[in-house]
Design an enzyme around this catalytic site. Structure first.
Site, PDB file in Angstrom:
ATOM      1  N   LYS A 126      32.802  15.760 -18.521  1.00  0.00           N
ATOM      2  CA  LYS A 126      33.598  14.561 -18.771  1.00  0.00           C
ATOM      3  C   LYS A 126      34.089  13.948 -17.467  1.00  0.00           C
ATOM      4  O   LYS A 126      34.031  12.730 -17.277  1.00  0.00           O
ATOM      5  CB  LYS A 126      34.749  14.885 -19.710  1.00  0.00           C
ATOM      6  CG  LYS A 126      34.221  15.284 -21.102  1.00  0.00           C
ATOM      7  CD  LYS A 126      35.301  15.766 -22.011  1.00  0.00           C
ATOM      8  CE  LYS A 126      34.739  16.066 -23.400  1.00  0.00           C
ATOM      9  NZ  LYS A 126      33.727  17.151 -23.398  1.00  0.00           N
ATOM     10  N   LYS A 161      40.528  13.674 -25.904  1.00  0.00           N
ATOM     11  CA  LYS A 161      39.706  14.881 -25.964  1.00  0.00           C
ATOM     12  C   LYS A 161      40.047  15.835 -24.836  1.00  0.00           C
ATOM     13  O   LYS A 161      40.613  15.433 -23.807  1.00  0.00           O
ATOM     14  CB  LYS A 161      38.215  14.532 -25.924  1.00  0.00           C
ATOM     15  CG  LYS A 161      37.791  13.573 -24.824  1.00  0.00           C
ATOM     16  CD  LYS A 161      36.345  13.102 -25.057  1.00  0.00           C
ATOM     17  CE  LYS A 161      35.968  11.956 -24.134  1.00  0.00           C
ATOM     18  NZ  LYS A 161      34.592  11.476 -24.381  1.00  0.00           N
ATOM     19  N   ARG A 211      22.317   9.102 -26.574  1.00  0.00           N
ATOM     20  CA  ARG A 211      21.972  10.141 -25.613  1.00  0.00           C
ATOM     21  C   ARG A 211      20.746   9.685 -24.836  1.00  0.00           C
ATOM     22  O   ARG A 211      19.664   9.496 -25.391  1.00  0.00           O
ATOM     23  CB  ARG A 211      21.704  11.469 -26.334  1.00  0.00           C
ATOM     24  CG  ARG A 211      21.056  12.550 -25.483  1.00  0.00           C
ATOM     25  CD  ARG A 211      21.846  12.974 -24.263  1.00  0.00           C
ATOM     26  NE  ARG A 211      23.198  13.386 -24.557  1.00  0.00           N
ATOM     27  CZ  ARG A 211      23.538  14.603 -24.969  1.00  0.00           C
ATOM     28  NH1 ARG A 211      22.606  15.515 -25.157  1.00  0.00           N
ATOM     29  NH2 ARG A 211      24.810  14.898 -25.178  1.00  0.00           N
ATOM     30  N   ARG A 226      23.265   8.512 -31.973  1.00  0.00           N
ATOM     31  CA  ARG A 226      23.838   9.417 -32.978  1.00  0.00           C
ATOM     32  C   ARG A 226      24.929   8.644 -33.718  1.00  0.00           C
ATOM     33  O   ARG A 226      25.982   8.355 -33.147  1.00  0.00           O
ATOM     34  CB  ARG A 226      24.351  10.676 -32.293  1.00  0.00           C
ATOM     35  CG  ARG A 226      23.197  11.449 -31.629  1.00  0.00           C
ATOM     36  CD  ARG A 226      23.636  12.358 -30.527  1.00  0.00           C
ATOM     37  NE  ARG A 226      24.273  11.618 -29.448  1.00  0.00           N
ATOM     38  CZ  ARG A 226      24.885  12.202 -28.418  1.00  0.00           C
ATOM     39  NH1 ARG A 226      24.932  13.512 -28.336  1.00  0.00           N
ATOM     40  NH2 ARG A 226      25.452  11.478 -27.479  1.00  0.00           N
ATOM     41  N   ARG A 234      33.061  10.219 -35.226  1.00  0.00           N
ATOM     42  CA  ARG A 234      32.257  10.876 -34.202  1.00  0.00           C
ATOM     43  C   ARG A 234      30.775  10.807 -34.565  1.00  0.00           C
ATOM     44  O   ARG A 234      30.413  11.020 -35.719  1.00  0.00           O
ATOM     45  CB  ARG A 234      32.683  12.338 -34.046  1.00  0.00           C
ATOM     46  CG  ARG A 234      34.114  12.539 -33.613  1.00  0.00           C
ATOM     47  CD  ARG A 234      34.536  13.989 -33.740  1.00  0.00           C
ATOM     48  NE  ARG A 234      34.463  14.447 -35.120  1.00  0.00           N
ATOM     49  CZ  ARG A 234      34.640  15.715 -35.490  1.00  0.00           C
ATOM     50  NH1 ARG A 234      34.870  16.643 -34.582  1.00  0.00           N
ATOM     51  NH2 ARG A 234      34.564  16.058 -36.765  1.00  0.00           N
ATOM     52  N   ASP A 274      25.770  10.259 -22.118  1.00  0.00           N
ATOM     53  CA  ASP A 274      26.285   9.738 -23.376  1.00  0.00           C
ATOM     54  C   ASP A 274      26.805   8.332 -23.128  1.00  0.00           C
ATOM     55  O   ASP A 274      27.677   8.125 -22.264  1.00  0.00           O
ATOM     56  CB  ASP A 274      27.402  10.633 -23.922  1.00  0.00           C
ATOM     57  CG  ASP A 274      26.881  11.945 -24.475  1.00  0.00           C
ATOM     58  OD1 ASP A 274      25.652  12.080 -24.595  1.00  0.00           O
ATOM     59  OD2 ASP A 274      27.702  12.822 -24.787  1.00  0.00           O
ATOM     60  N   GLU A 282      30.078  10.422 -20.954  1.00  0.00           N
ATOM     61  CA  GLU A 282      29.931  11.799 -20.483  1.00  0.00           C
ATOM     62  C   GLU A 282      28.602  11.965 -19.761  1.00  0.00           C
ATOM     63  O   GLU A 282      27.650  11.214 -20.007  1.00  0.00           O
ATOM     64  CB  GLU A 282      29.998  12.807 -21.650  1.00  0.00           C
ATOM     65  CG  GLU A 282      31.344  12.864 -22.354  1.00  0.00           C
ATOM     66  CD  GLU A 282      31.432  13.990 -23.365  1.00  0.00           C
ATOM     67  OE1 GLU A 282      30.624  14.946 -23.274  1.00  0.00           O
ATOM     68  OE2 GLU A 282      32.311  13.918 -24.241  1.00  0.00           O
ATOM     69  N   ASN A 284      26.109  15.119 -19.358  1.00  0.00           N
ATOM     70  CA  ASN A 284      25.846  16.482 -19.832  1.00  0.00           C
ATOM     71  C   ASN A 284      24.834  17.175 -18.927  1.00  0.00           C
ATOM     72  O   ASN A 284      23.701  16.714 -18.802  1.00  0.00           O
ATOM     73  CB  ASN A 284      25.311  16.436 -21.263  1.00  0.00           C
ATOM     74  CG  ASN A 284      26.359  15.956 -22.253  1.00  0.00           C
ATOM     75  OD1 ASN A 284      27.087  16.745 -22.816  1.00  0.00           O
ATOM     76  ND2 ASN A 284      26.434  14.642 -22.440  1.00  0.00           N
TER      77      ASN A 284
END
Length: 315
Positions: A126, A161, A211, A226, A234, A274, A282, A284
């Site tokens: 993050k 978060k 993604r 997503r 979410r 993301d 984000e 990843n």
């Protein structure tokens, strides 16, 4: 020339092969004639400064009724000739960090580790996004509840978060004046002991949390959006989101062009970005997913692209 592919992952007997990106990598490596070895859970160690692993020969089969076979395990020293796939899921806790230190020793003696262990230690998924503020929504990271509440008031609505969650866990949506805000912040920060992140709520989440996969800094041409389902905000697949493949937009490519070179320079061969709407949320680096979904929808071989990069670096 065949490589010795050593995979560090969560227990292989518990994965869902239809969605597991590590499994896609193993299938591709085996198809190319590379030798596969599986690090037994907890099997990394150090002996007299040498990185060691308890490994078993591995064969994978694309069959949900029985997808792997293991041979007898033995202890080996990791180093020259090994390409190690570090694919354990978060949390990035003390055990995870210690494993990356062991893999750093293997790297120092010639092993190729994907992704680079230093990056895995340094790059919180993050916080790393905030190295590219031009790509991100307004964001605050703080332990102070009053500062986080002021951020929510400023923007009207925010997503809150922890810094070490995954799969949509411990993510909250809060509006200014929401009576639950105090307890949400107490929970996330453990009453001011831990950092929490607040990002301005991005309404485009209803169109999907995209993604984008980077291979050695270069984006795959398609992303997986997503999309939240029902009353869920979410989009994470683990939270029930529906995956829908799409070509990258111009903005997606713009974000990838800002982030990709930095990932390449830091030895991060396989990275997932993301993106919600026009904003990076984000980066990843531990165990990005979505290979199998995109391969199926668009006839791709993303693991093949990754192994092209791995083989080039091994040479």
């Amino acid at each position: 020339m065949p490589l010795d592919i050593v995979v560090v992952m969560d227990p292989i007997g518990s994965i869902r092969i239809a969605k597991d990106s590590t499994f896609a990598m193993l299938l591709e490596a085996q198809r190319r004639g590379h030798r596969l070895s599986y690090v037994m859970p907890g099997g990394l160690s150090v002996r007299d400064g040498r990185a060691m692993a308890r490994i078993a020969p591995l064969r994978v089969i694309d069959d949900p009724n029985g997808w792997f076979e293991l041979g007898d395990a033995s202890q080996v020293e990791l180093g020259t000739g090994h390409a190690v796939l570090m694919r354990k899921d978060p949390p990035v806790d003390a055990n995870y960090l210690h494993d990356t230190q062991i893999l750093g020793l293997a790297q120092n003696t010639g092993a190729l580790v994907v992704n680079d262990p230093r990056g895995l230690r340094d790059m919180n998924e993050k916080l790393t996004a905030l190295e590219f503020p031009q790509c991100c929504p307004p964001t605050l990271v703080s332990r102070e509840a009053n500062a986080l509440k002021a951020f929510i008031a400023e923007h009207g609505e925010a997503v809150l978060k922890t810094l070490d969650g995954m799969g949509g866990r411990s993510i909250f949506r809060a509006r200014h004046g929401d009576p639950n805000t105090n307890v949400i912040l107490e929970t996330l920060t453990e009453s001011g002991q831990h950092l929490a992140m607040a990002q301005r709520y991005i309404p485009e989440i209803t169109d999907g949390d995209k993604r984008i996969l980077l291979i050695d800094g270069v984006p795959v041409d398609y992303c997986l959006a997503r999309i939240p389902q029902g009353d869920e905000f979410r989009g994470n697949l683990a939270a029930g989101g529906r995956g829908e493949g799409r070509p990258l937009s111009e903005r997606d490519r713009w974000i990838a062009a800002h982030v990709g070179p930095a990932m390449k320079a830091r030895g991060m061969l396989f990275v997932g970005l993301d993106v919600i709407g026009d904003y990076l949320t984000e980066v990843n680096v531990t165990s990005p997913t979505c290979i199998r979904e995109l391969d199926k929808q668009f006839g791709l071989n993303i693991a093949g692209q990754l192994f092209d990069a791995i083989e080039a670096k091994a040479r």
